[in-house]
Design a protein around this motif. Structure first.
Motif, mmCIF file in Angstrom:
data_model
loop_
_atom_site.group_PDB
_atom_site.id
_atom_site.type_symbol
_atom_site.label_atom_id
_atom_site.label_comp_id
_atom_site.label_asym_id
_atom_site.label_seq_id
_atom_site.Cartn_x
_atom_site.Cartn_y
_atom_site.Cartn_z
ATOM 1 N N ALA A 145 0.913 -1.144 -0.102
ATOM 2 C CA ALA A 145 -0.115 -0.115 0.050
ATOM 3 C C ALA A 145 0.874 1.302 -0.164
ATOM 4 C CB ALA A 145 -0.900 0.279 1.163
ATOM 5 N N ALA A 146 2.208 1.256 0.492
ATOM 6 C CA ALA A 146 2.882 2.241 0.573
ATOM 7 C C ALA A 146 3.886 2.597 -0.622
ATOM 8 C CB ALA A 146 3.820 1.906 1.529
ATOM 9 N N ILE A 147 3.810 1.960 -1.542
ATOM 10 C CA ILE A 147 4.532 1.912 -2.810
ATOM 11 C C ILE A 147 3.667 2.210 -3.999
ATOM 12 C CG2 ILE A 147 6.209 1.062 -4.548
ATOM 13 C CD1 ILE A 147 7.195 -0.557 -2.111
ATOM 14 N N PRO A 148 3.480 3.415 -4.798
ATOM 15 C CA PRO A 148 2.832 3.698 -5.860
ATOM 16 C C PRO A 148 2.864 2.598 -6.836
ATOM 17 C CG PRO A 148 4.375 5.465 -5.406
ATOM 18 C CD PRO A 148 4.723 4.386 -4.593
ATOM 19 N N SER A 149 1.456 2.265 -7.509
ATOM 20 C CA SER A 149 1.370 0.882 -8.076
ATOM 21 C C SER A 149 2.376 0.923 -9.360
ATOM 22 C CB SER A 149 -0.115 0.917 -8.507
ATOM 23 O OG SER A 149 -0.300 1.889 -9.445
ATOM 24 N N GLU A 150 2.689 2.270 -10.080
ATOM 25 C CA GLU A 150 3.607 2.218 -11.007
ATOM 26 C C GLU A 150 5.078 1.826 -10.785
ATOM 27 O OE1 GLU A 150 2.907 6.319 -9.441
ATOM 28 O OE2 GLU A 150 1.583 4.698 -10.339
ATOM 29 N N LEU A 151 5.505 1.885 -9.313
ATOM 30 C CA LEU A 151 6.768 1.500 -9.222
ATOM 31 C C LEU A 151 6.842 0.240 -8.471
ATOM 32 C CD1 LEU A 151 7.985 4.836 -7.321
ATOM 33 C CD2 LEU A 151 8.296 4.185 -9.789
ATOM 34 N N LEU A 152 5.793 -0.445 -7.895
ATOM 35 C CA LEU A 152 5.692 -1.692 -7.253
ATOM 36 C C LEU A 152 6.226 -2.970 -8.116
ATOM 37 C CD1 LEU A 152 4.985 -3.121 -4.456
ATOM 38 C CD2 LEU A 152 2.598 -3.275 -5.371
ATOM 39 N N GLU A 153 5.963 -3.013 -9.248
ATOM 40 C CA GLU A 153 6.505 -4.092 -10.151
ATOM 41 C C GLU A 153 8.193 -3.819 -10.191
ATOM 42 O OE1 GLU A 153 6.094 -5.917 -14.486
ATOM 43 O OE2 GLU A 153 5.413 -4.104 -14.267
ATOM 44 N N SER A 154 8.695 -2.887 -10.209
ATOM 45 C CA SER A 154 9.939 -2.700 -10.348
ATOM 46 C C SER A 154 10.608 -3.018 -8.877
ATOM 47 C CB SER A 154 10.439 -1.350 -10.808
ATOM 48 O OG SER A 154 11.941 -1.118 -10.431
ATOM 49 N N GLU A 155 9.947 -2.540 -7.800
ATOM 50 C CA GLU A 155 10.311 -2.794 -6.430
ATOM 51 C C GLU A 155 10.425 -4.572 -6.205
ATOM 52 O OE1 GLU A 155 11.965 -1.559 -3.077
ATOM 53 O OE2 GLU A 155 11.374 -0.290 -4.640
ATOM 54 N N LEU A 156 9.310 -5.217 -6.653
ATOM 55 C CA LEU A 156 9.200 -6.514 -6.425
ATOM 56 C C LEU A 156 10.249 -7.304 -7.297
ATOM 57 C CD1 LEU A 156 5.263 -6.896 -5.902
ATOM 58 C CD2 LEU A 156 7.180 -7.156 -4.169
ATOM 59 N N PHE A 157 10.083 -7.003 -8.684
ATOM 60 C CA PHE A 157 10.988 -7.896 -9.555
ATOM 61 C C PHE A 157 12.036 -7.371 -10.122
ATOM 62 C CE2 PHE A 157 6.184 -8.715 -9.710
ATOM 63 C CZ PHE A 157 6.283 -10.100 -9.548
ATOM 64 N N HIS B 228 14.659 -4.690 -12.133
ATOM 65 C CA HIS B 228 14.588 -4.010 -13.506
ATOM 66 C C HIS B 228 15.902 -4.028 -13.954
ATOM 67 C CE1 HIS B 228 15.669 -0.301 -11.088
ATOM 68 N NE2 HIS B 228 16.540 -0.319 -12.265
ATOM 69 N N GLU B 229 16.059 -4.219 -15.492
ATOM 70 C CA GLU B 229 17.137 -4.121 -16.149
ATOM 71 C C GLU B 229 17.667 -2.848 -16.493
ATOM 72 O OE1 GLU B 229 18.995 -6.609 -16.638
ATOM 73 O OE2 GLU B 229 17.778 -8.282 -16.055
ATOM 74 N N LYS B 230 18.783 -2.755 -17.036
ATOM 75 C CA LYS B 230 19.147 -1.236 -17.434
ATOM 76 C C LYS B 230 18.624 -0.812 -18.629
ATOM 77 C CE LYS B 230 23.472 1.161 -19.017
ATOM 78 N NZ LYS B 230 24.798 1.095 -19.136
ATOM 79 N N GLY B 231 17.870 0.399 -18.657
ATOM 80 C CA GLY B 231 17.238 0.880 -20.059
ATOM 81 C C GLY B 231 15.842 0.352 -19.867
ATOM 82 N N GLN C 127 11.077 -12.558 -13.826
ATOM 83 C CA GLN C 127 11.674 -11.837 -14.758
ATOM 84 C C GLN C 127 11.613 -10.336 -14.367
ATOM 85 O OE1 GLN C 127 10.021 -11.870 -18.807
ATOM 86 N NE2 GLN C 127 10.381 -14.162 -18.722
ATOM 87 N N ARG C 128 12.799 -9.681 -14.422
ATOM 88 C CA ARG C 128 13.020 -8.187 -14.052
ATOM 89 C C ARG C 128 12.098 -7.522 -15.204
ATOM 90 N NH1 ARG C 128 19.271 -7.864 -12.937
ATOM 91 N NH2 ARG C 128 19.275 -8.877 -10.836
ATOM 92 N N VAL C 129 12.032 -6.373 -14.797
ATOM 93 C CA VAL C 129 11.078 -5.186 -15.746
ATOM 94 C C VAL C 129 12.063 -5.146 -16.868
ATOM 95 C CG1 VAL C 129 10.118 -3.090 -16.047
ATOM 96 C CG2 VAL C 129 9.724 -4.318 -13.922
ATOM 97 N N GLY C 130 11.844 -5.335 -18.042
ATOM 98 C CA GLY C 130 12.674 -4.750 -19.094
ATOM 99 C C GLY C 130 13.472 -6.292 -19.556
ATOM 100 N N GLY D 235 14.133 -10.420 -20.241
ATOM 101 C CA GLY D 235 13.644 -11.625 -21.012
ATOM 102 C C GLY D 235 13.935 -12.917 -20.476
ATOM 103 N N LYS D 236 14.834 -12.963 -19.193
ATOM 104 C CA LYS D 236 15.637 -14.238 -18.575
ATOM 105 C C LYS D 236 14.597 -14.537 -17.521
ATOM 106 C CE LYS D 236 19.243 -13.710 -16.383
ATOM 107 N NZ LYS D 236 20.657 -13.951 -15.994
ATOM 108 N N ASP D 237 14.408 -15.888 -17.394
ATOM 109 C CA ASP D 237 13.870 -16.143 -16.127
ATOM 110 C C ASP D 237 15.167 -16.306 -15.158
ATOM 111 O OD1 ASP D 237 11.323 -16.500 -17.083
ATOM 112 O OD2 ASP D 237 11.297 -18.394 -17.403
ATOM 113 N N ILE D 238 14.512 -15.817 -13.542
ATOM 114 C CA ILE D 238 15.406 -15.872 -12.604
ATOM 115 C C ILE D 238 14.979 -16.768 -11.540
ATOM 116 C CG2 ILE D 238 16.570 -14.503 -10.755
ATOM 117 C CD1 ILE D 238 16.530 -12.176 -13.086
ATOM 118 N N SER D 239 15.582 -17.813 -11.098
ATOM 119 C CA SER D 239 14.974 -18.758 -10.136
ATOM 120 C C SER D 239 15.057 -18.127 -8.795
ATOM 121 C CB SER D 239 15.719 -20.024 -10.036
ATOM 122 O OG SER D 239 15.451 -20.700 -11.421
#
Length: 189
Positions: A66-78, A80-83, A130-133, A135-139
């Motif tokens: 609830a504390a992280i804006p929805s547009e940032l939550l995906e990057s926070e959880l998963f 992100h890649e450079k770019g 998968q990180r935002v941006g 394409g590789k699965d990370i276990s």
């Protein structure tokens, strides 16, 4: 040295003794736990007690959905890649990767946007992200503990929470007693 459950959970009422017994029972397993209760009843303390009483060697990583804006939550959880987006000048691990070998605590899971719920479901089923941006699965090897003060069953019924995710996280529900139900513990608190 592992801290005792009593160092996280305060109280001697019958409700709190039952809660401590539940924590003792579920902690050594890898079962997903859903902690339910009113605001201020100690949901985060229960997650800490479960993690510290478990056999998991990694750390406890907490995210307040609830504390992280929805547009940032995906990057926070998963992560992100450079770019991946403006300002992503280097790759970054997300909370799932940071919790690998340990426990991921998603507080206020009922506030997670529907768009992210399907990605969370995939991470739970496949134990990959998968990180935002990327394409590789990370276990990832994590134990999931979720918490909410909301009635998730009602959210499922009204379409604001995925039914399949609800059943996936509601494996071992822990209902925390309200302070009114454990008045004998108030002086200790």
């Amino acid at each position: 040295m592992t801290k005792s459950i009593d160092s996280f959970i305060t109280g001697q009422s019958s409700a709190m003794v039952a809660l401590k017994n539940m924590i003792t029972m579920v902690a050594p397993s890898s079962t997903t736990v859903l902690v339910l209760g009113e605001t201020g009843t100690g949901k985060e303390m229960v997650s800490q007690a479960i993690h510290h009483a478990s056999n998991r060697k990694g750390k406890l990583v907490s995210v307040n959905c609830a504390a992280i804006p929805s547009e940032l939550l995906e990057s926070e959880l998963f992560g992100h890649e450079k770019g991946a987006f403006t300002g992503a000048d280097q790759p970054r691990e997300g909370r799932f990767e940071l919790a690998s070998g340990g426990t991921l605590f998603l507080d206020e899971i009922g506030d997670m946007p529907l768009s992210l719920q399907s990605k969370l479901l995939r991470a739970l089923e496949d134990r990959t992200i998968q990180r935002v941006g990327g394409g590789k699965d990370i276990s990832v090897d994590f134990r999931l503990i979720c918490a909410t003060h909301q009635n998730l069953k009602n959210k499922v019924d009204d379409g604001s929470f995925r039914a399949d995710l609800y059943y996936r996280i509601n494996v071992f529900p822990v209902q925390l007693p309200s302070l009114a139900e454990r008045k004998v513990d108030v002086p200790m608190l």
